[in-house]
Structure formats: structure tokens, C-alpha cells
Design a protein around this motif. Structure first.
Motif, PDB file in Angstrom:
ATOM      1  N   GLU A 185      49.343  35.290  -0.649  1.00 52.35           N
ATOM      2  CA  GLU A 185      48.567  36.341  -0.635  1.00 52.35           C
ATOM      3  C   GLU A 185      49.275  37.340   0.671  1.00 52.35           C
TER       4      GLU A 185
ATOM      5  N   LYS B  55      45.037  43.311   0.295  1.00 56.49           N
ATOM      6  CA  LYS B  55      45.438  42.044  -0.129  1.00 56.49           C
ATOM      7  C   LYS B  55      46.149  42.031  -1.464  1.00 56.49           C
ATOM      8  N   VAL B  56      47.413  41.508  -1.573  1.00 58.07           N
ATOM      9  CA  VAL B  56      47.851  41.500  -2.759  1.00 58.07           C
ATOM     10  C   VAL B  56      48.695  40.094  -3.247  1.00 58.07           C
ATOM     11  N   GLU B  57      48.904  39.662  -4.324  1.00 57.42           N
ATOM     12  CA  GLU B  57      49.430  38.243  -4.795  1.00 57.42           C
ATOM     13  C   GLU B  57      50.737  38.395  -4.481  1.00 57.42           C
TER      14      GLU B  57
ATOM     15  N   GLN C  84      54.851  36.255  -4.778  1.00 57.50           N
ATOM     16  CA  GLN C  84      55.650  34.843  -4.700  1.00 57.50           C
ATOM     17  C   GLN C  84      56.348  34.556  -3.765  1.00 57.50           C
TER      18      GLN C  84
ATOM     19  N   ALA D 263      57.105  42.890  -4.717  1.00 59.51           N
ATOM     20  CA  ALA D 263      55.910  42.911  -4.687  1.00 59.51           C
ATOM     21  C   ALA D 263      55.046  44.401  -4.422  1.00 59.51           C
TER      22      ALA D 263
ATOM     23  N   ASN E 110      52.423  46.049  -7.441  1.00 61.46           N
ATOM     24  CA  ASN E 110      50.962  46.437  -7.151  1.00 61.46           C
ATOM     25  C   ASN E 110      51.042  48.052  -6.888  1.00 61.46           C
TER      26      ASN E 110
ATOM     27  N   GLU F 293      52.613  34.378   4.795  1.00 59.24           N
ATOM     28  CA  GLU F 293      51.787  35.485   4.535  1.00 59.24           C
ATOM     29  C   GLU F 293      51.768  36.718   5.524  1.00 59.24           C
TER      30      GLU F 293
END
Lengths: 159, 250
Positions: free
Chosen positions: B2, B9-11, B13, B21, B25, B70
Motif C-alpha cells: 500500500e 491509500k492505494v494498492e 505492486q 500506480a 488510481n 510503502e
């Protein structure tokens, strides 16, 4: 089982609804030039052949694409084009043996059937079921292979 | 893992870039030289974002910075805006007539900048996308030549480049439309080289350069047939259908 597009020229009434439905779904305009499907019509014979990308298993357009913009999508069971990955060399258009891809220089896009994400517009608007999108079961694939074999013989005679 | 982009907050990889990313989003980061087909150039620096990683604040190019922990990302603040404005002012002096630069200037609220000499003829910002496109095609016909203020994109010794096939991928990827090519009377001219185009055997339309066809044969083998334009190939295909129907009564 994955679905495949089936075309039956003897059922085509040459209404060209497919062309309009396709260009409207993809480009927002009713312009057959921007359609992914084209119905070629023989009026005297009363026949029409709706043609679109064949989604070849061994596609020359995929082979020639250096960036992977044209790729085989297993989920869709077809050859799809990714706009973000295309660098506009247009070689896929010359590579297609069936002439089923074209280039729109206005939008810098390759115009090619994308199966509408699994719900083809041309199928929905074809009044005579000349274009069908069906589950490819074993019987149908055998039938298809049989037709293809016959076709191949005839093609060789024609050329 | 995250990460935080602009407080949200975003997921993300491991290993993907911040720009990827953010795009996924729906967070907008301005770019000029970025192309998903040709990633990793990072020359324009417009996609600069501020990150906090291991307690250290730094500014990085989001298009090429891989996410490895993160991190916290800020895509827009006073400092970043200033960096983007300065960059765009400089790009304006390089390519004042480019539509893309104008659009970005308007978007980032940058006014015309005349303190430096403005080159009204030029449209190239030296991002290098064209060079990378040519490299990807495997042709390697153009490079950036010279260094410093004299740097430009060109063919070796400014002569017509032998490996160029005239596909025009360079012109197609150029974000500022700086590369011009001309198609007339059965020829296509690009990078000082004039290509003879191949005529469709059926309708006579000029559809590809001889070099493109040679490139295709080399890639796909000799058993493919490229003597007709795409429209006539389609017609030929339909003709076969009709012949088959007539012969077999499908």
C-alpha cells in the motif's frame, strides 16, 4: 469454452447495419470507413460477406508488432490492440493477409476488430444472424475445420 | 503493498513505477515524453513528484521510479509546480509552436516566456522518443547527435540513413509533432531520404515503401503475400468466399 465469431455469407442481407453499429460503438460516428467490419456485397448474386479480423492463432500482425501492442488475449480468445503500446509503425496493416486492419491517422489508431470486450455490436444489430458470436464447442470446431479444408482447396483453384 | 498518493491509500505492486500506480488510481501527473510502449526515457522531467521514503523527502521522475517500499507520494505542491513551470518555460523557448507544449503551459498556468531566445522554427524538445521507437523497430536509423546546445536528432552525418524503412513510427510517437514526412506521387520522404512506394497490384494505390515490404518479408518469411493494398486484400478475401459459395453452395 471461448466464443468465436462466425460469419455466414448466405445469410447476409447486405444491410450494412453491422458497419454502422461498429463505427458508432467505437468512434461515436456512423461512418463505415471507421468500422471494424465491412460487408462486401455482390448484388447480382444476392450475397454479402461481412469481414472483420479473423483473430488468427498465428497472426502475422502480432508477429510483426515490436512493442506488443497487438497481442493474443487468451481471455477474449482474440487478437487485441493496445493503444498505449502502439508506436504507429503501421506495419501490421501491411502484414495482415486479409486486409482486415486499417489506420486512422486522425486518431492515430489501428482500426481492427476488438470483439467489443466480449459482446460484439455487429452481432447484436445483424437482423439475419449472418454474424454470430458462439461458444466454440467441439462439434462446431470440427465443422469449421472441415469447411476450412474445403475452402483451402477452392482457394487454390481460384488462384 | 500500500502506498499513499496525495493523502489517499492505494494498492501498488512491487517494482511498478509511481506513474503506473497513479494512472491506475486516476491520479493525473503531467507527462511529455512518456509512452507506455517505450517506457523508461525520463528525459522531460515533467512527471516529477515528491516522495517520502525511509524518512527522506526527495523529488523523483515518477515515470521511472520503481515502488520498492510503502512510500508517500505528493503529486502537486508549490515546489513541484515551480519545477514544472520552469521546465515548461524552457520547453517553450525550444518549441514555442508545438501544440502539446502550449496545452501543457495552459494547464500549468505558464505564460509566454521571452527572456531567453525563442526558436520559432523548432518543434523538437529532444525527448528521445523517436530514437527509442526506431531502436524498438530494430532499424536504428536515427540518433541524438552532438552534445550540449548543439544536440539534435538526426541520421548519421545527416545523410539519408540506409537502415531507415520509412515506417514513420518516429513521427507517430513524437509528442510535439516535430517530425515531418511527406507523401506524394508515389514517394514518401522522411529524414532526408525519399522512398519509392509500392503500388497495389489491383487498384494502383501506393500503400507502403519498398523497404517496409522487405522488412515484412524478412520478419514473416516469404510465404506471405503483400502485393495489394489492404482494401484490395479484403476484396480478394471476399472473392474467395464467393467463389467457395458458388462452388459448394454453402
Amino acid at each position: 469454452m471461448a466464443k468465436i465469431l462466425m460469419v455466414q455469407p448466405s445469410k447476409c442481407a447486405s444491410c450494412r447495419n453491422c458497419e454502422l453499429a461498429c463505427s458508432f460503438a467505437h468512434e461515436g460516428v456512423f461512418n463505415p470507413n471507421k468500422s471494424r467490419v465491412h460487408a462486401l456485397v455482390w448484388e447480382r448474386l444476392g450475397l454479402g460477406v461481412p469481414l472483420m479480423c479473423m483473430h488468427c492463432d498465428d497472426a502475422p500482425c502480432v508477429e510483426v508488432c515490436m512493442t506488443g501492442a497487438l497481442h493474443r488475449d487468451e481471455e477474449a480468445n482474440g487478437v487485441l490492440w493496445d493503444k498505449d503500446k502502439c508506436i504507429g509503425c503501421k506495419l501490421c496493416i501491411s502484414a495482415c493477409p486479409f486486409g482486415n486492419a486499417s489506420y486512422d491517422s486522425e486518431t492515430k489508431s489501428v482500426i481492427k476488430c476488438d470483439l467489443c470486450g466480449g459482446d460484439p455490436e455487429c452481432v447484436k444489430f445483424c437482423p439475419n444472424e449472418a454474424i454470430e458470436y458462439k461458444e466454440a464447442d467441439k462439434g462446431m470446431l470440427t465443422k469449421k475445420a472441415m469447411y476450412a479444408e474445403k475452402f483451402k482447396k477452392i482457394f487454390e483453384e481460384v488462384e | 503493498m500500500e502506498i499513499i498518493i496525495d493523502g489517499k491509500k492505494v494498492e501498488a505492486q512491487y517494482g511498478e513505477t509511481i506513474l503506473e500506480a497513479a494512472k491506475r488510481n486516476d491520479v493525473y501527473i503531467p507527462t511529455l515524453c512518456h509512452s507506455e510502449a517505450l517506457p523508461g526515457l525520463a528525459t522531460c522531467r515533467l512527471c516529477m513528484v515528491e516522495i517520502v521514503e525511509n524518512g527522506v523527502t526527495k523529488r523523483v521522475a515518477s515515470c521511472s521510479y520503481p515502488i520498492q517500499s510503502e512510500i508517500e507520494v505528493v503529486t502537486d505542491n508549490e515546489k513541484l509546480r515551480r519545477i514544472r513551470k520552469t521546465l515548461l518555460k524552457l520547453y517553450y523557448t525550444m518549441a514555442p509552436n508545438s501544440e502539446m507544449i502550449r496545452k501543457l503551459m495552459e494547464q500549468q498556468d505558464v505564460r509566454e516566456f521571452n527572456r531567453c531566445k525563442v526558436d520559432t522554427e523548432n518543434k523538437c524538445t529532444l525527448c528521445g522518443l523517436c530514437v527509442k521507437a526506431c531502436e524498438t523497430m530494430g532499424t536504428n536509423a536515427i540518433y541524438t547527435v552532438f552534445r550540449g546546445a548543439a544536440k539534435k536528432v538526426g541520421t548519421p552525418f545527416d545523410e539519408p540513413s540506409e537502415p531507415c524503412i520509412g515506417c514513420g513510427a518516429c513521427a507517430s510517437v513524437c509528442p510535439t509533432n516535430a517530425i515531418e514526412y511527406l507523401e506524394e506521387n508515389g514517394t514518401r520522404a522522411i529524414w532526408g531520404k525519399t522512398f519509392k512506394m509500392v503500388q497495389c497490384k489491383a487498384c494502383g494505390k501506393y500503400f507502403a515503401t519498398e523497404e517496409e515490404i522487405a522488412y515484412l518479408y524478412q520478419k514473416l518469411g516469404d510465404d506471405i503475400d503483400i502485393k495489394k493494398c489492404e482494401t484490395c486484400r479484403k476484396k480478394a478475401n471476399a472473392n474467395r468466399f464467393i467463389a467457395a459459395i458458388k462452388a459448394e453452395g454453402f
